[in-house]
Scaffold this motif. Structure first.
Motif, PDB file in Angstrom:
ATOM      1  N   HIS A  29       0.795  -1.222   0.000  1.00 34.04           N
ATOM      2  CA  HIS A  29       0.000   0.000   0.000  1.00 34.04           C
ATOM      3  C   HIS A  29       0.832   1.279   0.000  1.00 34.04           C
ATOM      4  O   HIS A  29       1.981   1.314   0.380  1.00 34.04           O
ATOM      5  CB  HIS A  29      -1.097  -0.032   1.068  1.00 34.04           C
ATOM      6  N   SER A 122      -8.914   9.699  -8.999  1.00 33.17           N
ATOM      7  CA  SER A 122      -9.673   8.492  -9.367  1.00 33.17           C
ATOM      8  C   SER A 122      -8.849   7.211  -9.246  1.00 33.17           C
ATOM      9  O   SER A 122      -9.407   6.117  -9.236  1.00 33.17           O
ATOM     10  CB  SER A 122     -10.221   8.633 -10.785  1.00 33.17           C
ATOM     11  N   ALA A 125      -7.749   4.747  -5.002  1.00 35.31           N
ATOM     12  CA  ALA A 125      -8.236   3.465  -4.485  1.00 35.31           C
ATOM     13  C   ALA A 125      -7.392   2.285  -4.960  1.00 35.31           C
ATOM     14  O   ALA A 125      -7.332   1.253  -4.289  1.00 35.31           O
ATOM     15  CB  ALA A 125      -9.698   3.247  -4.872  1.00 35.31           C
ATOM     16  N   SER A 126      -6.724   2.432  -6.091  1.00 31.00           N
ATOM     17  CA  SER A 126      -5.882   1.353  -6.618  1.00 31.00           C
ATOM     18  C   SER A 126      -4.589   1.196  -5.832  1.00 31.00           C
ATOM     19  O   SER A 126      -3.922   0.163  -5.930  1.00 31.00           O
ATOM     20  CB  SER A 126      -5.508   1.621  -8.080  1.00 31.00           C
ATOM     21  N   ARG A 130      -7.731   1.094   2.378  1.00 30.18           N
ATOM     22  CA  ARG A 130      -9.177   1.365   2.380  1.00 30.18           C
ATOM     23  C   ARG A 130      -9.493   2.600   3.229  1.00 30.18           C
ATOM     24  O   ARG A 130     -10.356   3.395   2.877  1.00 30.18           O
ATOM     25  CB  ARG A 130      -9.946   0.152   2.898  1.00 30.18           C
ATOM     26  N   THR A 133      -8.520   5.753   1.266  1.00 32.45           N
ATOM     27  CA  THR A 133      -9.445   5.873   0.136  1.00 32.45           C
ATOM     28  C   THR A 133     -10.801   6.386   0.618  1.00 32.45           C
ATOM     29  O   THR A 133     -11.372   7.303   0.035  1.00 32.45           O
ATOM     30  CB  THR A 133      -9.600   4.511  -0.571  1.00 32.45           C
ATOM     31  N   ARG A 134     -11.301   5.798   1.709  1.00 33.17           N
ATOM     32  CA  ARG A 134     -12.600   6.210   2.261  1.00 33.17           C
ATOM     33  C   ARG A 134     -12.567   7.682   2.685  1.00 33.17           C
ATOM     34  O   ARG A 134     -13.497   8.441   2.413  1.00 33.17           O
ATOM     35  CB  ARG A 134     -12.980   5.313   3.439  1.00 33.17           C
ATOM     36  N   GLU A 137     -12.816   9.798  -0.328  1.00 30.91           N
ATOM     37  CA  GLU A 137     -14.109   9.663  -1.011  1.00 30.91           C
ATOM     38  C   GLU A 137     -15.246  10.300  -0.226  1.00 30.91           C
ATOM     39  O   GLU A 137     -16.283  10.626  -0.793  1.00 30.91           O
ATOM     40  CB  GLU A 137     -14.421   8.181  -1.262  1.00 30.91           C
TER      41      GLU A 137
END
Length: 149
Positions: A29, A122, A125-126, A130, A133-134, A137
Motif C-alpha cells: 500500500h 480516481s 483506491a488502486s 481502504r 481511500t474512504r 471519497e
C-alpha cells in the motif's frame, strides 16, 4: 478507554490536482506522508517533519492549509494539512526517506518509504489503504481541495 492516536500528515497536490503518495516498504500500500507527533511538537511541526523524513521535501509552515482532524480508523484520527507542490518539488526521483525501521525477517534497518508517485484522485483506491481511500471519497474531496488551493 484509550484515547485515539493522532497521526499528522500533509496532502501535497501538484499543479494538476494529483496527490503525492509514498509506498510503504514491504507492503502493497501507498499512503500520504504522515505519522505520530513527538513530545512538544505542534500538529504542523509533526506533519512537516514526517514529510521531510519520508520524502525529503521540506515545507515551510506558511505554505500549509490546516484541514483539521478527521476520523480515520477505530484507533486513529488524522490531523491533515494541505499544500501545493512548488515546481522544484515535482520531480519525485529526488525523494529520499531517512526514516528507518527494522525489517521483520532479519532486523536490517530499511527506509519506511521506498517509492513515490503523483496519483490522480480516481486512481487513489488502486494504491492506498481502504481507510485513506474512504477519507478521500467521503470527508476530504481531492478535486475540491485542488480547486481551493
Amino acid at each position: 478507554m484509550n484515547a485515539k492516536v493522532v497521526s499528522c500528515g500533509i496532502v501535497l497536490l501538484d499543479p494538476h490536482g494529483r496527490v503525492l503518495l509514498a509506498h510503504a516498504t514491504g507492503t502493497n500500500h501507498w499512503d500520504i506522508p504522515k505519522g505520530q507527533g513527538e513530545p512538544g511538537e505542534t500538529e504542523s511541526q509533526s506533519a512537516r517533519r514526517e514529510m521531510a523524513e519520508e520524502t525529503g521535501i521540506v515545507l515551510a509552515a506558511s505554505r500549509l492549509v490546516d484541514l483539521g482532524r478527521f476520523a480515520y480508523r477505530r484507533d486513529k484520527d488524522l490531523h491533515l494539512f494541505a499544500a501545493r507542490a512548488a515546481p522544484d518539488e515535482l520531480d519525485l526521483s529526488r525523494c529520499v526517506c531517512v526514516s528507518l525501521f527494522p525489517r521483520r525477517e532479519d532486523g536490517v534497518m530499511i527506509p519506511e518509504m521506498d517509492a513515490w508517485r503523483w496519483t490522480v484522485p480516481s486512481d487513489v483506491a488502486s494504491y492506498a489503504s481502504r481507510s485513506l481511500t474512504r477519507l478521500f471519497e467521503t470527508a476530504l474531496s481531492l478535486p475540491e481541495l485542488h480547486r481551493k488551493l
